[in-house]
Scaffold this motif. Structure first.
Motif, PDB file in Angstrom:
ATOM      1  N   TRP A 114       9.997   6.621   6.367  1.00 53.53           N
ATOM      2  CA  TRP A 114       9.720   6.137   5.130  1.00 53.53           C
ATOM      3  C   TRP A 114      10.433   4.865   4.810  1.00 53.53           C
ATOM      4  CZ3 TRP A 114      12.404   5.029   0.600  1.00 53.53           C
ATOM      5  CH2 TRP A 114      11.784   4.781  -0.501  1.00 53.53           C
ATOM      6  N   THR A 115       9.857   3.704   4.087  1.00 51.79           N
ATOM      7  CA  THR A 115      10.622   2.592   3.723  1.00 51.79           C
ATOM      8  C   THR A 115       9.895   2.171   2.397  1.00 51.79           C
ATOM      9  OG1 THR A 115      10.988   0.553   4.308  1.00 51.79           O
ATOM     10  CG2 THR A 115       8.746   1.282   4.981  1.00 51.79           C
ATOM     11  N   ASN A 116      10.976   1.655   1.673  1.00 57.14           N
ATOM     12  CA  ASN A 116      10.509   0.902   0.350  1.00 57.14           C
ATOM     13  C   ASN A 116      10.603  -0.339   0.465  1.00 57.14           C
ATOM     14  OD1 ASN A 116       9.423   1.091  -2.211  1.00 57.14           O
ATOM     15  ND2 ASN A 116      11.814   0.962  -2.957  1.00 57.14           N
ATOM     16  N   THR A 117      10.716  -1.253   1.686  1.00 55.66           N
ATOM     17  CA  THR A 117      10.835  -2.538   1.850  1.00 55.66           C
ATOM     18  C   THR A 117       9.659  -3.292   2.438  1.00 55.66           C
ATOM     19  OG1 THR A 117      11.924  -2.264   3.916  1.00 55.66           O
ATOM     20  CG2 THR A 117      13.379  -2.235   2.128  1.00 55.66           C
ATOM     21  N   GLN A 118       9.398  -4.418   1.843  1.00 55.22           N
ATOM     22  CA  GLN A 118       8.403  -5.000   2.493  1.00 55.22           C
ATOM     23  C   GLN A 118       8.918  -6.616   2.791  1.00 55.22           C
ATOM     24  OE1 GLN A 118       5.412  -4.110   3.412  1.00 55.22           O
ATOM     25  NE2 GLN A 118       5.750  -1.886   2.484  1.00 55.22           N
ATOM     26  N   TRP A 246      13.463  -8.765   8.507  1.00 52.78           N
ATOM     27  CA  TRP A 246      12.495  -8.198   9.217  1.00 52.78           C
ATOM     28  C   TRP A 246      12.065  -8.847  10.460  1.00 52.78           C
ATOM     29  CZ3 TRP A 246      13.145  -9.033   4.018  1.00 52.78           C
ATOM     30  CH2 TRP A 246      12.956  -7.864   3.052  1.00 52.78           C
ATOM     31  N   ARG A 251       8.577  -4.931  10.582  1.00 53.81           N
ATOM     32  CA  ARG A 251       9.526  -3.968  10.472  1.00 53.81           C
ATOM     33  C   ARG A 251      10.874  -4.467   9.909  1.00 53.81           C
ATOM     34  NH1 ARG A 251       8.419  -0.733  15.784  1.00 53.81           N
ATOM     35  NH2 ARG A 251       9.046  -2.825  16.710  1.00 53.81           N
TER      36      ARG A 251
END
Length: 267
Positions: A114-118, A246, A251
């Motif tokens: 799960w991730t909340n970063t872009q 990133w 990612r």
């Protein structure tokens, strides 16, 4: 121009002690770069760790060392099935310069559960501004920019013409100039990017790192990294900076938070 691996090379002396030759190329305005110094410390700690990859490091910088010989002393703390924890100190002429706690583990290239970063939206690498070692408006050189190719989002370089956007964030593309791919140690350099956020706020100049904590989340894919650094508060000539990196696959490879000094303009 030497490689990152050469610049962070260490030699074992015995009983947890290592020597290093700190490279002046990895400096900002005559002061060695904080991420570079932590990478030297982390390379020494890895020699005693029972797990292969740096996963976390937290360091303080009581004294700025000079380029040249230094000593790293590593103390084993504990090891479990999934991690090794160590303490390391870099000294020069008997003076403590870097104090760090290091965690080694096992990284993969897997996608996050799960991730909340872009990654930040910014122009392509070739369309971004190459930040030079002799930057406009600076009265000092930044040699590290000859070994770390840094391209800045054009939206964040208004300070160069006296018109800082003052949004408190800078996004950059970064590559190692020797052609090496990023790895868990060199990512410490990417997470402490030049220019610091203070430039974008209208306070150009050296912003020395006082404390720095980094977490390496996965093995980065080959190619450049995209780094977004932002600040939340600047008070009493001190600022916080949070950085996320990133890799070329999009990612998140690593993240960091640091507390830095900043010279604020008068008035």
């Amino acid at each position: 121009m030497g490689s990152f691996k050469e610049a962070t090379a260490i030699e074992a002396v015995g009983d947890g002690e290592f020597t290093a030759d700190l490279d002046a190329q990895w400096s900002v305005g005559g002061k060695l770069h904080g991420g570079y110094l932590l990478a030297v410390v982390a390379r020494a700690a890895a020699e005693l760790g029972e797990h292969p990859h740096l996963t976390a490091i937290s360091g303080a910088f009581p004294t700025a060392p000079q380029p040249g010989p230094a000593t790293v002393r590593v103390e084993f703390l504990q090891s479990s099935r999934t991690l090794t924890q160590l303490r390391a100190r870099l000294t020069q002429n008997g003076t403590p310069c870097v104090e760090a706690l290091v965690t080694q583990g096992v990284l993969s290239e897997d996608d996050p559960w799960w991730t909340n970063t872009q990654p930040p939206e910014m122009p392509a690498e070739q369309d971004s501004f190459r930040f030079p070692a002799q930057a406009p408006g600076n009265d000092f050189e930044i040699p590290i920019l000859d070994v770390v190719e840094t391209r800045v989002d054009p939206a964040a370089i208004g300070w160069a013409t006296g018109q800082p956007a003052r949004q408190g964030a800078i996004s950059t593309w970064q590559r190692l100039a020797d052609g090496s791919d990023w790895d868990p140690l060199s990512l410490l350099v990417a997470l402490d990017p030049v220019p610091p956020v203070s430039y974008e706020l209208g306070a150009p100049g050296w912003a020395p790192t006082l404390q720095f904590s980094a977490y390496i989340r996965r093995l980065p894919a080959p190619g450049p990294v995209r780094v977004r650094m932002s600040a939340n508060d600047v008070t009493s000539n001190r600022m916080d900076e949070a950085a996320f990196a990133w890799d070329s696959s999009g990612r998140m490879a690593a993240q960091a938070t640091q507390f830095a000094a900043v010279r604020l303009p008068r008035g």
